[in-house]
Design a protein around this motif. Structure first.
Motif, mmCIF file in Angstrom:
data_model
loop_
_atom_site.group_PDB
_atom_site.id
_atom_site.type_symbol
_atom_site.label_atom_id
_atom_site.label_comp_id
_atom_site.label_asym_id
_atom_site.label_seq_id
_atom_site.Cartn_x
_atom_site.Cartn_y
_atom_site.Cartn_z
ATOM 1 N N ALA A 712 -29.764 -4.669 17.688
ATOM 2 C CA ALA A 712 -29.530 -5.503 16.661
ATOM 3 C C ALA A 712 -30.107 -4.657 15.318
ATOM 4 C CB ALA A 712 -30.217 -6.896 16.670
ATOM 5 N N SER A 713 -30.988 -3.972 15.705
ATOM 6 C CA SER A 713 -31.570 -3.263 14.338
ATOM 7 C C SER A 713 -30.711 -2.097 13.880
ATOM 8 C CB SER A 713 -32.881 -2.724 14.656
ATOM 9 O OG SER A 713 -33.957 -3.545 15.068
ATOM 10 N N ALA A 714 -30.043 -1.494 15.106
ATOM 11 C CA ALA A 714 -29.014 -0.498 14.818
ATOM 12 C C ALA A 714 -27.682 -1.013 13.936
ATOM 13 C CB ALA A 714 -28.717 0.228 16.073
ATOM 14 N N ASP A 715 -27.274 -2.123 14.193
ATOM 15 C CA ASP A 715 -26.253 -2.525 13.568
ATOM 16 C C ASP A 715 -26.469 -3.068 12.187
ATOM 17 O OD1 ASP A 715 -24.904 -2.570 15.958
ATOM 18 O OD2 ASP A 715 -25.063 -4.649 16.599
ATOM 19 N N ALA A 716 -27.805 -3.522 12.010
ATOM 20 C CA ALA A 716 -28.012 -4.173 10.426
ATOM 21 C C ALA A 716 -28.763 -2.889 9.682
ATOM 22 C CB ALA A 716 -29.121 -5.177 10.899
ATOM 23 N N GLN A 717 -29.009 -1.652 10.526
ATOM 24 C CA GLN A 717 -29.720 -0.701 9.926
ATOM 25 C C GLN A 717 -31.159 -0.933 9.039
ATOM 26 O OE1 GLN A 717 -28.330 2.862 9.569
ATOM 27 N NE2 GLN A 717 -27.990 1.953 11.320
ATOM 28 N N THR A 718 -31.697 -1.869 9.902
ATOM 29 C CA THR A 718 -33.006 -2.384 9.392
ATOM 30 C C THR A 718 -33.960 -2.928 10.475
ATOM 31 O OG1 THR A 718 -34.609 -3.338 7.727
ATOM 32 C CG2 THR A 718 -32.472 -4.622 8.521
ATOM 33 N N THR A 719 -35.211 -3.350 10.631
ATOM 34 C CA THR A 719 -35.963 -3.792 11.919
ATOM 35 C C THR A 719 -35.328 -5.178 11.893
ATOM 36 O OG1 THR A 719 -37.720 -2.381 11.122
ATOM 37 C CG2 THR A 719 -38.020 -4.283 12.567
ATOM 38 N N VAL A 720 -34.898 -5.557 13.197
ATOM 39 C CA VAL A 720 -34.545 -6.913 13.431
ATOM 40 C C VAL A 720 -35.354 -7.245 14.741
ATOM 41 C CG1 VAL A 720 -32.874 -8.443 14.475
ATOM 42 C CG2 VAL A 720 -32.297 -6.912 12.640
ATOM 43 N N TYR A 721 -36.244 -8.251 14.866
ATOM 44 C CA TYR A 721 -36.945 -8.671 15.950
ATOM 45 C C TYR A 721 -36.297 -9.610 16.789
ATOM 46 C CZ TYR A 721 -40.719 -6.723 12.884
ATOM 47 O OH TYR A 721 -41.519 -6.022 12.002
ATOM 48 N N ASP A 722 -36.867 -9.559 18.160
ATOM 49 C CA ASP A 722 -36.367 -10.367 19.058
ATOM 50 C C ASP A 722 -37.504 -11.462 19.113
ATOM 51 O OD1 ASP A 722 -35.574 -11.669 21.459
ATOM 52 O OD2 ASP A 722 -35.770 -9.803 22.739
ATOM 53 N N ASP A 723 -36.877 -12.495 18.533
ATOM 54 C CA ASP A 723 -38.004 -13.631 18.282
ATOM 55 C C ASP A 723 -38.099 -14.653 19.413
ATOM 56 O OD1 ASP A 723 -38.790 -12.698 15.739
ATOM 57 O OD2 ASP A 723 -37.144 -13.902 14.814
ATOM 58 N N GLU A 724 -37.108 -14.477 20.338
ATOM 59 C CA GLU A 724 -37.198 -15.306 21.374
ATOM 60 C C GLU A 724 -38.340 -14.841 22.393
ATOM 61 O OE1 GLU A 724 -33.564 -15.395 23.788
ATOM 62 O OE2 GLU A 724 -32.581 -16.546 22.198
ATOM 63 N N ARG A 725 -38.674 -13.534 22.244
ATOM 64 C CA ARG A 725 -39.746 -12.746 22.744
ATOM 65 C C ARG A 725 -41.159 -12.751 22.067
ATOM 66 N NH1 ARG A 725 -39.294 -8.304 25.654
ATOM 67 N NH2 ARG A 725 -37.947 -7.267 24.127
ATOM 68 N N ALA A 726 -41.172 -13.606 21.173
ATOM 69 C CA ALA A 726 -42.175 -13.430 19.989
ATOM 70 C C ALA A 726 -43.623 -13.608 20.573
ATOM 71 C CB ALA A 726 -42.091 -14.433 18.864
ATOM 72 N N PHE A 727 -44.563 -12.686 20.343
ATOM 73 C CA PHE A 727 -45.906 -12.686 20.810
ATOM 74 C C PHE A 727 -45.930 -12.724 22.309
ATOM 75 C CE2 PHE A 727 -45.727 -14.463 16.382
ATOM 76 C CZ PHE A 727 -46.199 -13.337 15.899
ATOM 77 N N LEU A 728 -45.187 -12.619 23.195
ATOM 78 C CA LEU A 728 -45.027 -12.352 24.627
ATOM 79 C C LEU A 728 -45.446 -10.912 25.096
ATOM 80 C CD1 LEU A 728 -41.885 -14.210 25.734
ATOM 81 C CD2 LEU A 728 -44.249 -15.133 25.652
ATOM 82 N N GLN A 729 -45.401 -10.175 24.177
ATOM 83 C CA GLN A 729 -45.515 -8.672 24.661
ATOM 84 C C GLN A 729 -47.103 -8.129 23.890
ATOM 85 O OE1 GLN A 729 -42.334 -5.991 24.017
ATOM 86 N NE2 GLN A 729 -43.988 -4.212 23.755
ATOM 87 N N GLN A 730 -47.910 -7.653 24.725
ATOM 88 C CA GLN A 730 -49.143 -7.127 24.111
ATOM 89 C C GLN A 730 -49.155 -5.593 24.069
ATOM 90 O OE1 GLN A 730 -52.687 -8.231 26.625
ATOM 91 N NE2 GLN A 730 -53.982 -8.153 24.811
ATOM 92 N N GLN A 731 -49.879 -5.110 23.040
ATOM 93 C CA GLN A 731 -49.777 -3.730 22.815
ATOM 94 C C GLN A 731 -51.181 -3.041 23.663
ATOM 95 O OE1 GLN A 731 -50.655 -3.525 18.598
ATOM 96 N NE2 GLN A 731 -48.646 -2.964 18.143
ATOM 97 N N ASN A 732 -51.199 -1.906 23.854
ATOM 98 C CA ASN A 732 -52.277 -1.121 24.761
ATOM 99 C C ASN A 732 -53.678 -1.627 24.024
ATOM 100 O OD1 ASN A 732 -50.339 -0.009 26.519
ATOM 101 N ND2 ASN A 732 -50.225 1.754 25.459
ATOM 102 N N GLY A 733 -54.500 -1.677 24.759
ATOM 103 C CA GLY A 733 -55.893 -2.006 24.299
ATOM 104 C C GLY A 733 -56.490 -0.903 23.042
ATOM 105 N N TYR A 734 -57.372 -1.398 22.443
ATOM 106 C CA TYR A 734 -58.032 -0.529 21.536
ATOM 107 C C TYR A 734 -59.347 0.003 21.710
ATOM 108 C CZ TYR A 734 -60.158 0.374 16.631
ATOM 109 O OH TYR A 734 -60.607 0.710 15.752
ATOM 110 N N PHE A 735 -59.394 1.285 21.475
ATOM 111 C CA PHE A 735 -60.847 1.876 21.759
ATOM 112 C C PHE A 735 -61.094 2.992 20.675
ATOM 113 C CE2 PHE A 735 -63.123 5.593 23.195
ATOM 114 C CZ PHE A 735 -64.144 4.979 23.959
ATOM 115 N N ARG A 736 -62.592 2.999 20.256
ATOM 116 C CA ARG A 736 -63.051 3.846 19.303
ATOM 117 C C ARG A 736 -64.460 3.865 19.252
ATOM 118 N NH1 ARG A 736 -61.964 3.353 12.747
ATOM 119 N NH2 ARG A 736 -64.010 4.083 12.016
ATOM 120 N N THR A 737 -64.830 5.244 19.032
ATOM 121 C CA THR A 737 -66.177 5.547 19.122
ATOM 122 C C THR A 737 -66.609 6.366 17.721
ATOM 123 O OG1 THR A 737 -68.057 6.147 20.342
ATOM 124 C CG2 THR A 737 -66.109 7.619 20.422
#
Length: 797
Positions: A712-737
């Motif tokens: 959908a982003s390629a068709d619109a030529q801008t970022t389009v989100y998959d809102d049906e799966r909103a906040f179901l996907q988690q990014q990798n954990g954060y680590f810093r020292t």
């Protein structure tokens, strides 16, 4: 990044060479004056004849307070000391880890708590006044953590910023490295209340967008702060219009006997400061500081980086005694900042936390606050304070769409796509009175009235003209509160309060009860429980978002929104394992309701907002959403003793919300866990110098995101989100020292401090954000801050 690191290392090398060249000659042992004032905690009346002793001093260094409650200790050796303060009929104070430097007098204020029992009765030996982690606000029962300015400079990675320092506390996590927003118990960063010397202030950060609570660089200067409070839940009744947390900051008074000066170079900028009395006969004092962007200064001398941030700020405070019982105070803080990000300069190989190669961004911010207050002690039991204040914040944004030639990164055209100009002004009056009924009870109450004036203009210009905001006006928020503290016994204390709010814009009201109980189990342990109903206005920009209607016009579909509300319940247990080691455990449950969500079925909720530079552009909202946060927090802390300290904090939590579609989702701030480990060691090098090593490690669960629909982003030529799966996907954990190494030298009348703060020295790659790139037809990833050495030098004299 390589250019930045090289420039910073050169600056460190130059500072180090100059420093050791100047300080190469040995000096005799330096001493300093330690002085201050002892007052009754409930009434602020001076405590006359209290004994103040430097613990372990040989020969004994001690004194007593005079008729105004003042004390003075001369010839105190530089380093770290502890003071013991005693007076018949009051609980003892044992103040630890007081840093004495040759370049600046130590001026302290200590409130003493009247003993509950008579001398001939049996008392419990544990006294909260001896705990150096007791909050300034004695109405706080749970989730309150005081902090000193020294902690914001001591902890690795904190960079002298109160927000970044608070991210080390249990229940708190940083939203990202690029900004100092903090997430408290899964709440949006926008639900934080900033207060300075009793005044509710706007976002005190450079590049701080209207409607947010954070930014990349703080305008608050640690060198000017006194001991302050950070509260994370079920807070006292005087704090309103906040859901997640409260920063209750205090500016210190300038030295009223001696002129002192400061110069400093660090992450927050290059600064100079001064303080002192207006004359030898006057106890009136001033405190002034000016700071300019370090990166801006480096850019001016040829060390260019993409998107150089330019900012400067100014702080001034004066205190004027009025007779024996009054004090007049005036303070002001102001700052301005600007930055430009050009799409053609963005490093597409590594990603950029701020810039986007498809857009140019130009922003200018200005913010200022000023307050005039008068405090008067009517009797030895009653005192009051009235404050008049004003603030003004402006934000000017211009954006361009950058078009490139097909397949190459060569700019074809730049077209302005958006503009915004926001101005918000506030005039406030704060009045409060405190009355000590007896040793058992204290009453306090007050009113806060904020008159807001605003001018909001925001529109998209390309590919179509869309007016998002275009309004001027004014409104008013009024608050009245009352609080009662009662000690049923030496062991059991009640804190109760009630707050009322009225918002004139749409005639909305809120009533908030608060209740807390603290029970001393034995000489080492305390059990605490508290409840609070809390309410929060929506960001101003949200009320005036213009929703398109079928007739081709716009309407203010959010103007009638009420408060977002929540119930807080907190249960805590504290135990002093040894004289210097404390264990604290808290568990909490927060139920949020009346949350703005879409009027038609959808995933959106205001609870997902708050950690961005952009305003909320969402119309047709209604107060029908819900949310919940719950978790357990553990703190194990060793106060500085035997030349070292450590702080271990851990949080396990869950943060969920429901939009108008009725589906329960993770909030973007639901990392599930946060773990911080901090430790520091000070190595004395004789009596006048020392080396310090401070280390920090943070690991946390990744944030939940809205995944990008590539097709959908390629068709619109801008970022389009998959809102049906909103906040179901988690990014990798954060680590810093982080690692901070410092050296301090006390000469006869000056103190030199030099340090290097190695930010993210393992160069861990933590995801910042992802976006669709129409030039490459791929999803690009920008990472948070990599390895970055930050130099620090401070001279006080």
């Amino acid at each position: 990044m390589k250019t930045t690191i090289h420039s910073l290392l050169m600056a460190v090398s130059l500072l180090t060479a100059l420093f050791f060249n100047y300080t190469s000659q040995a000096q005799s042992s330096a001493t300093q004056t330690v002085r201050g004032k002892i007052t009754d905690a409930a009434s602020k009346a001076p405590v006359v004849g209290a004994t103040v002793v430097v613990v372990g001093s040989t020969p004994l260094n001690g004194t007593t307070t005079d008729t105004d409650g003042n004390f003075r200790l001369s010839g105190v050796s530089t380093g770290r000391i502890a003071l013991k303060i005693t007076y018949i009929g009051y609980e003892d104070i044992f103040a630890k880890d007081i840093i004495v430097n040759a370049g600046k007098e130590v001026v302290l204020d200590f409130p003493m708590t009247e003993s509950f029992t008579k001398l001939n009765e049996v008392t419990v030996s544990y006294k909260r006044s001896e705990d150096n982690k007791v909050a300034n606000n004695e109405m706080a029962t749970v989730s309150a953590r005081p902090f000193s300015p020294a902690e914001t400079l001591k902890y690795a990675g904190s960079l002298g910023d109160p927000s970044r320092m608070a991210a080390n506390f249990a229940g708190v996590s940083g939203a990202n490295d690029a900004r100092n927003d903090i997430v408290v118990r899964g709440n949006s960063p926008a639900s934080l209340l900033w207060r300075l010397d009793g005044v509710n202030i706007p976002n005190p950060n450079h590049f701080g967008s209207l409607g947010t609570s954070g930014g990349p660089v703080s305008m608050l200067n640690t060198n000017l702060l006194a001991k302050s409070d950070f509260l994370t839940g079920a807070f006292p009744a005087e704090y309103a219009n906040a859901l997640g947390s409260v920063f209750d900051l205090r500016l210190r008074k300038g030295n009223d006997e001696k002129h002192e000066f400061l110069t400093q170079i660090g992450f927050n900028g290059v600064e100079v400061g001064a303080e002192g009395p207006y004359s030898k006969k006057s106890k009136a004092s001033y405190l002034v500081n000016y700071r300019y962007s370090l990166f801006g200064l480096m850019s001016n001398i040829g060390f260019e980086i993409a998107g150089t941030p330019y900012y400067q700020d100014f702080t001034f405070k004066t205190d004027i005694p009025v007779g024996k019982k009054g004090n007049l105070s005036f303070w002001t803080i102001g700052g301005k900042s600007n930055v430009t990000f050009l799409g053609k300069d963005v490093d597409t190989e590594k990603g950029d936390a701020y810039g986007d190669e498809n857009n140019n961004t130009r922003v200018n911010f200005e913010s200022g606050v000023a307050a005039l207050s008068y405090e008067h002690r009517f009797s030895d039991r009653t005192y009051g304070k009235i404050t008049l204040s004003g603030s003004r914040s402006t934000q000017n944004f211009k954006g361009d769409t950058v078009l490139y030639k097909t397949g190459v990164k060569e700019v074809l055209q730049e077209i302005q796509n958006e503009e915004a100009l926001f101005t918000n002004e506030k005039l406030s009056i704060n009045a409060s009175v405190n009355h000590k009924i007896n040793a058992k009870s204290k009453l306090s109450g007050g009113i806060i009235v904020d008159l807001n004036r605003f001018d909001l203009l925001n529109r998209a210009l390309y590919p179509a003209v869309i007016s998002r905001r275009n309004t001027q006006g004014e409104t008013m928020l009024s608050q009245a509160y009352i609080q009662w503290k009662h000690r049923f016994s030496q062991n059991l204390t009640l804190n109760a309060g009630l707050t009322g709010l009225h918002y004139e814009l749409n005639n909305k009201n809120a009533v908030e009860p608060r209740l807390g109980l603290s029970y001393v189990l034995n000489e080492r342990s305390t059990l605490n429980v508290a409840y609070g109903l809390h309410s929060n206005l929506q960001p101003l920009l949200l009320y005036f978002y213009q929703s398109p209607n079928p007739n081709g016009g716009y309407n203010l579909s959010n103007k009638d929104l009420g408060f977002t509300r929540s119930h807080h319940i907190v249960l805590g247990y504290e135990r002093n394992l040894t004289e210097n080691i404390r264990l604290k455990v808290e568990t909490y449950y927060q139920s949020l309701f009346d949350v703005p969500v879409q009027s038609t079925p959808g995933f959106y909720s205001v609870l997902i907002e708050g950690a961005d530079f952009a305003p909320i552009d969402q119309g047709n909202l209604v107060n029908k959403g819900t949310g919940r946060n719950y978790g357990v927090e553990i703190t194990l802390e060793k106060y500085f003793s035997n030349n070292y300290y450590f702080l271990l904090t851990g949080s396990v939590f869950d943060s969920k919300y429901k939009g108008s579609d009725g589906i329960e989702r993770n909030t973007p701030f639901n990392g599930h866990y946060v773990l911080n480990a901090l430790a520091g060691k000070e190595i004395p090098l004789g009596q006048n110098s020392s080396i310090s090593i401070n280390w920090k490690l943070t690991t946390a669960g990744g944030r939940y995101i809205r995944p990008i629909n590539l097709g959908a982003s390629a068709d619109a030529q801008t970022t389009v989100y998959d809102d049906e799966r909103a906040f179901l996907q988690q990014q990798n954990g954060y680590f810093r020292t982080d690692l901070k190494i410092g050296y301090k030298l006390n000469r006869k009348h000056a103190t030199h401090e030099i340090a290097i703060d190695l930010q993210n020295f393992t160069n861990s790659q933590n995801i910042f954000q992802q976006a669709y790139n129409p030039r490459t037809n791929q999803i690009g990833t920008a990472y948070q801050q990599g390895f970055l050495p930050i130099p620090f030098y401070r001279l006080t004299f």
